[in-house]
Design a protein around this motif. Structure first.
Motif, PDB file in Angstrom:
ATOM      1  N   THR A  41      42.178 -68.759  20.331  1.00 47.64           N
ATOM      2  CA  THR A  41      41.748 -68.454  21.695  1.00 47.64           C
ATOM      3  C   THR A  41      42.179 -69.591  22.612  1.00 47.64           C
ATOM      4  OG1 THR A  41      39.811 -67.251  20.908  1.00 47.64           O
ATOM      5  CG2 THR A  41      39.801 -67.968  23.204  1.00 47.64           C
TER       6      THR A  41
ATOM      7  N   HIS B 143      44.333 -62.941  18.534  1.00 53.69           N
ATOM      8  CA  HIS B 143      44.414 -63.968  19.572  1.00 53.69           C
ATOM      9  C   HIS B 143      43.799 -63.444  20.862  1.00 53.69           C
ATOM     10  CE1 HIS B 143      47.633 -61.920  21.784  1.00 53.69           C
ATOM     11  NE2 HIS B 143      48.299 -61.794  20.652  1.00 53.69           N
ATOM     12  N   ALA B 144      43.378 -64.405  21.688  1.00 53.73           N
ATOM     13  CA  ALA B 144      42.850 -64.086  23.011  1.00 53.73           C
ATOM     14  C   ALA B 144      43.256 -65.198  23.955  1.00 53.73           C
ATOM     15  CB  ALA B 144      41.331 -63.950  22.966  1.00 53.73           C
TER      16      ALA B 144
END
Length: 433
Positions: free
Chosen positions: A344, A373-374
């Motif tokens: 992240t 993922h972010a």
């Protein structure tokens, strides 16, 4: 074109430094080989950052620093970072280590904690085996120049089955623009050992530019647990190039806690290679950019082992005209079945001229894995400010609370209260509160 016109470090310098320090012949030979290699290597190419436009010539020369017998004799900039009675401590000032302390208890258990130059003489077999295994000399020109010119540094060895309950600490101070400042940190945690290592990088009183070309290598053998916390708070005079690498064997674990609080241009690359099965890497990065800083932060995890896990969490605040590239890279190699990689990246911009680019990258070469993922980039939420103001809080205080709340999850993980308090003060200064 001669070597002298290409590189900021010369063979004659290296030989003179080595002779002055009484360096082991094998290490001097490695330095000279690294220098020769540097002449044929290119600069690193971090994402969207052109290092060829940066001034990377400020290596200075080796200048011996006078050792001290007590932390009371240290400069205030270093002394302020040390809690009274700290049992295990190394302090480097410019080119050399000036203070070393290891408790009798840890010494009796076989723990080695000394400057890397001394370790190369007194523990040659260990140092030879591990030095340069996590960060390769041939990685790029900056790494080769580091291996040619590093001075001082730290060597920490934790024997098999030894668990260190109290954090081991180091402070690195640059306060002389003419002195080389390129420490190398080598941590070797033997099988089933446990250790927390904390360091702090700071500058003071500089009247010119300095280049910090630093390398960290962490070797965690089977079942070892390493917590590595570091805070960089160099002034605007220092260009900071930091390459941190960890190699994990079966069932070993590393936790990176990184505070990037510099005021000058910065390249920081923190990477873990999960070689063994059952390994775990957890990287937490907090960063604040201000002024006209150019910043590039990369966090990486490369999975080779089965059932290996990695977590990467970066939170950055950009203000004024600071520009940051935030890269998160998770690579799962073929054969790393049951691997799990998560990341992240969050960037908060406080000025219309500030910029933060978050680049989450997943590279997957295996089917039976999990990965995610972010990423987010944005400004302070006006609705949050309005809500706090409706409770009688001023706009300035509301913004401050939101920013601190944004950074708090990582600050809370710092394993030393003194360092957490210091980091809080740095955040306040960087945010102009």
């Amino acid at each position: 074109m001669t070597l002298q016109t290409i590189l900021p470090v010369q063979a004659a310098q290296i030989k003179e430094w080595a002779q002055t320090r009484g360096e082991a012949a094998w290490l001097t030979e490695r330095r000279l080989q690294a220098l020769e290699l540097a002449s044929s290597l290119e600069l690193p190419k971090p994402e969207k950052t052109k290092l060829d436009r940066w001034d990377l010539s400020g290596y200075g020369t080796f200048k011996a620093s006078e050792t001290v017998s007590s932390t009371d004799s240290l400069p205030a900039a270093a002394k302020d970072l040390i809690e009274e009675g700290t049992p295990n401590l190394i302090v480097q000032r410019n080119s050399g280590v000036v203070y070393t302390k290891l408790s009798e208890e840890l010494s009796a258990k076989g723990v080695i904690f000394t400057d890397l130059e001394t370790a190369a003489r007194e523990h040659e077999v260990l140092v030879k085996k591990h030095l340069g295994t996590a960060v390769k000399t041939s990685e790029h020109q900056v790494s080769a120049l580091h291996y040619a010119a590093w001075t001082g540094g730290v060597f920490l060895y934790v024997p098999k089955d030894v668990e260190i309950e109290v954090p081991v600490q180091a402070v690195f101070l640059s306060d002389d623009v003419s002195a080389t400042f390129a420490p190398h940190i080598l941590v070797v945690a033997d099988a089933n050992s446990r250790v927390t290592y904390v360091d702090n990088y700071v500058s003071a009183g500089l009247n010119g530019s300095v280049l910090h070309n630093g390398v960290v290598e962490v070797i965690a053998l089977d079942g070892a647990k390493v917590q590595y916390a570091t805070v960089h708070q160099f002034g605007k005079e220092v260009t900071d190039l930091s390459y941190r690498r960890a190699l994990l064997s079966n069932d070993s674990d590393i936790e990176w806690i990184v505070g990037e609080m510099n005021e000058g241009d910065t390249i920081a690359d923190t990477a873990t290679t999960l070689q063994g099965s059952g390994t775990h890497s957890d990287a937490k990065v907090i960063a604040i950019g201000s002024g006209s800083q150019k910043i590039n932060y990369t966090t990486r995890a490369v999975h080779f082992g089965k059932s290996s896990e990695s977590d990467m969490f970066t939170r950055a605040v950009m203000r004024e005209e600071a520009q940051a590239i935030i890269n998160g890279i998770t690579k799962i190699e073929h054969g790393a079945t049951k691997a799990n990689g998560q990341q992240t990246e969050k960037v908060l911009m406080l000025s219309p001229k500030a910029r933060g680019d978050a680049n989450p990258i997943l590279l997957i070469d295996e089917d039976d894995v999990m990965a995610g993922h972010a990423a987010s980039v944005g400004k302070v939420n006006p609705e949050q400010i309005y809500y706090l103001m409706s409770r009688g809080i001023s706009k300035t205080e509301a913004e401050r609370l939101i920013i601190y709340g944004f950074l708090a999850p990582i600050i809370a993980e710092i394993p030393l209260e003194l360092l957490r308090t210091r980091l809080q003060r740095i955040v306040e200064r960087k945010l102009g509160q």
